[in-house]
Design a protein around this motif. Structure first.
Motif, mmCIF file in Angstrom:
data_model
loop_
_atom_site.group_PDB
_atom_site.id
_atom_site.type_symbol
_atom_site.label_atom_id
_atom_site.label_comp_id
_atom_site.label_asym_id
_atom_site.label_seq_id
_atom_site.Cartn_x
_atom_site.Cartn_y
_atom_site.Cartn_z
ATOM 1 N N ILE A 1 37.091 37.391 44.004
ATOM 2 C CA ILE A 1 36.597 38.661 44.527
ATOM 3 C C ILE A 1 36.443 39.669 43.398
ATOM 4 C CG2 ILE A 1 37.195 40.596 46.050
ATOM 5 C CD1 ILE A 1 38.628 38.548 47.796
ATOM 6 N N GLN A 2 35.377 40.448 43.436
ATOM 7 C CA GLN A 2 35.160 41.469 42.423
ATOM 8 C C GLN A 2 36.072 42.662 42.685
ATOM 9 O OE1 GLN A 2 33.058 41.248 39.716
ATOM 10 N NE2 GLN A 2 32.990 39.118 40.386
ATOM 11 N N LYS A 3 36.619 43.198 41.633
ATOM 12 C CA LYS A 3 37.528 44.337 41.764
ATOM 13 C C LYS A 3 36.736 45.633 41.841
ATOM 14 C CE LYS A 3 41.439 46.478 39.425
ATOM 15 N NZ LYS A 3 42.336 46.444 40.552
ATOM 16 N N GLU A 4 37.086 46.486 42.802
ATOM 17 C CA GLU A 4 36.435 47.779 42.916
ATOM 18 C C GLU A 4 36.963 48.722 41.845
ATOM 19 O OE1 GLU A 4 36.865 49.221 46.870
ATOM 20 O OE2 GLU A 4 36.019 47.419 47.789
ATOM 21 N N ASP A 5 36.116 49.636 41.386
ATOM 22 C CA ASP A 5 36.461 50.491 40.255
ATOM 23 C C ASP A 5 37.658 51.393 40.526
ATOM 24 O OD1 ASP A 5 34.451 49.392 38.783
ATOM 25 O OD2 ASP A 5 32.995 50.989 39.222
ATOM 26 N N ASN A 6 37.855 51.790 41.791
ATOM 27 C CA ASN A 6 38.914 52.749 42.087
ATOM 28 C C ASN A 6 40.257 52.085 42.364
ATOM 29 O OD1 ASN A 6 38.037 51.626 44.499
ATOM 30 N ND2 ASN A 6 38.543 53.456 45.703
ATOM 31 N N LEU A 7 40.332 50.765 42.221
ATOM 32 C CA LEU A 7 41.587 50.064 42.440
ATOM 33 C C LEU A 7 42.243 49.746 41.100
ATOM 34 C CD1 LEU A 7 40.484 47.746 45.364
ATOM 35 C CD2 LEU A 7 41.678 49.934 45.477
ATOM 36 N N THR A 8 43.548 49.559 41.129
ATOM 37 C CA THR A 8 44.320 49.482 39.891
ATOM 38 C C THR A 8 45.211 48.247 39.879
ATOM 39 O OG1 THR A 8 46.186 50.687 40.839
ATOM 40 C CG2 THR A 8 44.411 52.009 39.835
ATOM 41 N N PRO A 9 45.717 47.869 38.688
ATOM 42 C CA PRO A 9 46.706 46.784 38.639
ATOM 43 C C PRO A 9 47.934 47.080 39.493
ATOM 44 C CG PRO A 9 45.846 47.217 36.447
ATOM 45 C CD PRO A 9 45.307 48.300 37.333
ATOM 46 N N GLN A 10 48.320 48.350 39.594
ATOM 47 C CA GLN A 10 49.455 48.713 40.446
ATOM 48 C C GLN A 10 49.177 48.340 41.897
ATOM 49 O OE1 GLN A 10 51.266 52.620 39.824
ATOM 50 N NE2 GLN A 10 51.345 52.915 42.040
ATOM 51 N N PHE A 11 47.955 48.615 42.355
ATOM 52 C CA PHE A 11 47.560 48.231 43.715
ATOM 53 C C PHE A 11 47.599 46.713 43.862
ATOM 54 C CE2 PHE A 11 44.308 46.813 46.693
ATOM 55 C CZ PHE A 11 44.595 47.554 47.824
ATOM 56 N N ASP A 12 47.064 46.012 42.867
ATOM 57 C CA ASP A 12 47.072 44.547 42.910
ATOM 58 C C ASP A 12 48.492 44.008 43.065
ATOM 59 O OD1 ASP A 12 44.366 44.587 42.549
ATOM 60 O OD2 ASP A 12 44.402 43.919 40.466
ATOM 61 N N LEU A 13 49.412 44.562 42.268
ATOM 62 C CA LEU A 13 50.788 44.076 42.309
ATOM 63 C C LEU A 13 51.428 44.379 43.656
ATOM 64 C CD1 LEU A 13 53.147 42.759 40.892
ATOM 65 C CD2 LEU A 13 53.691 44.961 39.822
ATOM 66 N N ARG A 14 51.214 45.583 44.149
ATOM 67 C CA ARG A 14 51.792 45.958 45.443
ATOM 68 C C ARG A 14 51.271 45.059 46.567
ATOM 69 N NH1 ARG A 14 50.712 51.635 48.764
ATOM 70 N NH2 ARG A 14 51.876 51.032 50.648
ATOM 71 N N ILE A 15 49.945 44.934 46.660
ATOM 72 C CA ILE A 15 49.363 44.153 47.753
ATOM 73 C C ILE A 15 49.664 42.668 47.585
ATOM 74 C CG2 ILE A 15 47.225 43.558 48.952
ATOM 75 C CD1 ILE A 15 48.201 46.452 49.320
ATOM 76 N N GLY A 16 49.667 42.216 46.335
ATOM 77 C CA GLY A 16 50.002 40.814 46.090
ATOM 78 C C GLY A 16 51.417 40.486 46.524
ATOM 79 N N LEU A 17 52.376 41.349 46.177
ATOM 80 C CA LEU A 17 53.765 41.126 46.590
ATOM 81 C C LEU A 17 53.890 41.147 48.112
ATOM 82 C CD1 LEU A 17 55.711 43.288 43.962
ATOM 83 C CD2 LEU A 17 55.733 40.789 44.154
ATOM 84 N N ARG A 18 53.186 42.070 48.747
ATOM 85 C CA ARG A 18 53.251 42.150 50.212
ATOM 86 C C ARG A 18 52.693 40.883 50.854
ATOM 87 N NH1 ARG A 18 50.156 47.052 52.909
ATOM 88 N NH2 ARG A 18 48.359 45.651 52.725
ATOM 89 N N THR A 19 51.569 40.401 50.327
ATOM 90 C CA THR A 19 50.948 39.201 50.887
ATOM 91 C C THR A 19 51.845 37.981 50.715
ATOM 92 O OG1 THR A 19 48.778 40.110 50.323
ATOM 93 C CG2 THR A 19 48.874 37.758 50.836
ATOM 94 N N VAL A 20 52.393 37.830 49.512
ATOM 95 C CA VAL A 20 53.280 36.695 49.243
ATOM 96 C C VAL A 20 54.521 36.768 50.130
ATOM 97 C CG1 VAL A 20 54.806 35.689 47.498
ATOM 98 C CG2 VAL A 20 52.446 36.279 46.898
ATOM 99 N N TRP A 21 55.113 37.969 50.254
ATOM 100 C CA TRP A 21 56.318 38.104 51.069
ATOM 101 C C TRP A 21 56.051 37.764 52.534
ATOM 102 C CZ3 TRP A 21 61.102 37.617 51.622
ATOM 103 C CH2 TRP A 21 61.810 38.207 52.667
ATOM 104 N N ASN A 22 54.920 38.194 53.053
ATOM 105 C CA ASN A 22 54.606 37.906 54.453
ATOM 106 C C ASN A 22 54.509 36.411 54.721
ATOM 107 O OD1 ASN A 22 54.611 40.568 55.293
ATOM 108 N ND2 ASN A 22 52.415 40.861 54.926
ATOM 109 N N GLU A 23 54.144 35.642 53.693
ATOM 110 C CA GLU A 23 54.078 34.188 53.852
ATOM 111 C C GLU A 23 55.427 33.514 53.597
ATOM 112 O OE1 GLU A 23 51.412 32.561 55.048
ATOM 113 O OE2 GLU A 23 50.660 34.604 55.323
ATOM 114 N N LEU A 24 56.256 34.126 52.747
ATOM 115 C CA LEU A 24 57.527 33.502 52.376
ATOM 116 C C LEU A 24 58.683 33.861 53.302
ATOM 117 C CD1 LEU A 24 57.531 34.002 48.477
ATOM 118 C CD2 LEU A 24 57.203 31.847 49.689
ATOM 119 N N LYS A 25 58.579 34.962 54.030
ATOM 120 C CA LYS A 25 59.756 35.508 54.714
ATOM 121 C C LYS A 25 60.287 34.641 55.845
ATOM 122 C CE LYS A 25 57.078 38.669 57.655
ATOM 123 N NZ LYS A 25 56.830 40.107 57.928
#
Length: 385
Positions: A130-154
């Motif tokens: 997926i192409q990254k939108e200009d207004n999104l940041t690595p911080q957003f990536d890390l936050r959403i990535g952790l949330r997605t992984v946790w929802n699958e692992l919990k």
């Protein structure tokens, strides 16, 4: 000795020491923080100690504890980079690789499909295109990535524990360092609001300076544990307990000399005991064996550690530390000797001393005397110029 016993000491091998001595306080704090994280109040930590102070061994012990509490554990070696995106990508790829290893490809693909559906997020280690939108940041990536992984692992895990080793090596740039550490802190804080039970443990030799440069509250956010040397009783246990089933005996005077010479530094204890064990005569290590082994032990430590350490210090710092090691340890003595013998200006000496004080390479007592606490390294430095 008819058959050589297996040497129980493991200096520099990356393996556990044969007996894990003297870190009960740190283990207790980690256990408390794990339980709070599982309960929904994540607690983060920093392990601060010089080279070979036992940081890696302590992380291995923490990993055992976390896995015993049914947490998903991932170790990340901090990259050397100025890029926040590279730093976050290193974390995300490490998590993705760990999921492949522990949960298998079907589970990995399931998580990947969830990541793929998130608008704007980059791969987060799962190979999304997926192409990254200009207004999104690595911080957003890390936050959403952790949330997605946790929802699958919990469903299978009580929490996530991330170990980020050598965080102090990320970059020499203070500005970039500030941005990277704050990005990590902010993403972890946002993850609390997302209900993600993730705990982060970072390690480094000089993390306090890094955090103070970045932001004062970071010291409180990553609860600091400073690893000191073992006390005499802990050091004695680290020597004697591994020997119990080996058939090799160390004389009491040898044990005393090891403790005094190493100052309870875990790596030095392992190195001395390894060599002395190898050189035992008739299943015994006497003071004569100790004396005969001493030079080879020092040579081995120099080859493994000190030679590289002096290269990393740089020419000016190494020469100044050499001067201090010879007993010329006031500012005026150091400046005089550095100028007369090495052509180092007084200004360069003062700048180097100030920097090395901040980095805990030297200390200055109330009488204005500079001190190097590592006696063995001090002995080595006397010989190099």
């Amino acid at each position: 000795m008819t058959e050589m016993a297996s040497n129980p000491f493991t200096p520099g091998s990356g393996l556990y020491p044969p007996y894990f001595a003297g870190r009960k306080r740190e283990e207790d704090i980690f256990k408390k923080n794990i339980k709070q994280t599982i309960a929904g109040t994540p607690m983060h930590m920093s392990i601060i100690g010089d080279w070979a102070s036992g940081k890696t061994s302590l992380l291995k012990k923490f990993k055992e504890t976390a896995e015993g509490e049914k947490c998903f554990v991932c170790k990340i070696v901090s990259p050397n980079t100025d890029s926040i995106a590279v730093f976050v990508n290193t974390i995300s790829k490490s998590i993705a690789d760990e999921i492949k290893l522990k949960e298998g490809m079907p589970f990995f693909k399931r998580v990947k499909s969830k990541v793929d559906k998130l608008t704007g997020i980059q791969a987060f280690g799962f190979g999304a295109s997926i192409q990254k939108e200009d207004n999104l940041t690595p911080q957003f990536d890390l936050r959403i990535g952790l949330r997605t992984v946790w929802n699958e692992l919990k469903e299978d895990y009580k929490g996530i524990v991330l170990f980020i080793d050598d965080l102090d090596t990320i970059t020499e740039s203070k500005t970039k360092r500030k941005q990277i550490i704050l990005t990590l802190r902010n993403a972890l804080m946002e993850s609390i609001d997302d209900g993600v039970k993730v705990m982060c443990v970072v390690t480094g030799a000089n993390l306090f300076e890094q955090f103070e440069v970045a932001h004062g509250p970071l010291v409180r956010f990553f609860e600091p544990l400073i690893l000191g040397n073992l006390n005499d009783n802990e050091a004695r246990d680290a020597i004697l307990i591994p020997l119990e089933s080996s058939g090799i005996k160390f004389d009491p005077d040898v044990i005393k000399r090891i403790i005094e010479t190493t100052q309870g530094q875990p790596y030095y204890i392992q190195e001395f005991c390894y060599h002395l064990f190898e050189n035992a005569i008739n299943d015994k290590v006497t003071t004569a064996v100790y004396d005969a082994s001493y030079d080879s032990i020092m040579h081995d430590i120099a080859a493994k550690v000190w030679n590289q350490k002096t290269r990393q210090l740089g020419d000016t710092n190494s020469k100044i530390l050499h001067i201090i090691s010879t007993g010329r340890n006031t500012t005026s003595q150091i400046e005089k000797h550095a100028g007369g013998n090495f052509g180092i200006s007084a200004g360069a000496v003062r700048t180097a001393l100030s920097r090395m004080q901040r980095e805990n390479k030297v200390k200055k007592n109330g009488r204005g005397v500079y001190i190097m606490e590592d006696a063995l390294f001090r002995e080595y430095l006397k010989t190099i110029f």
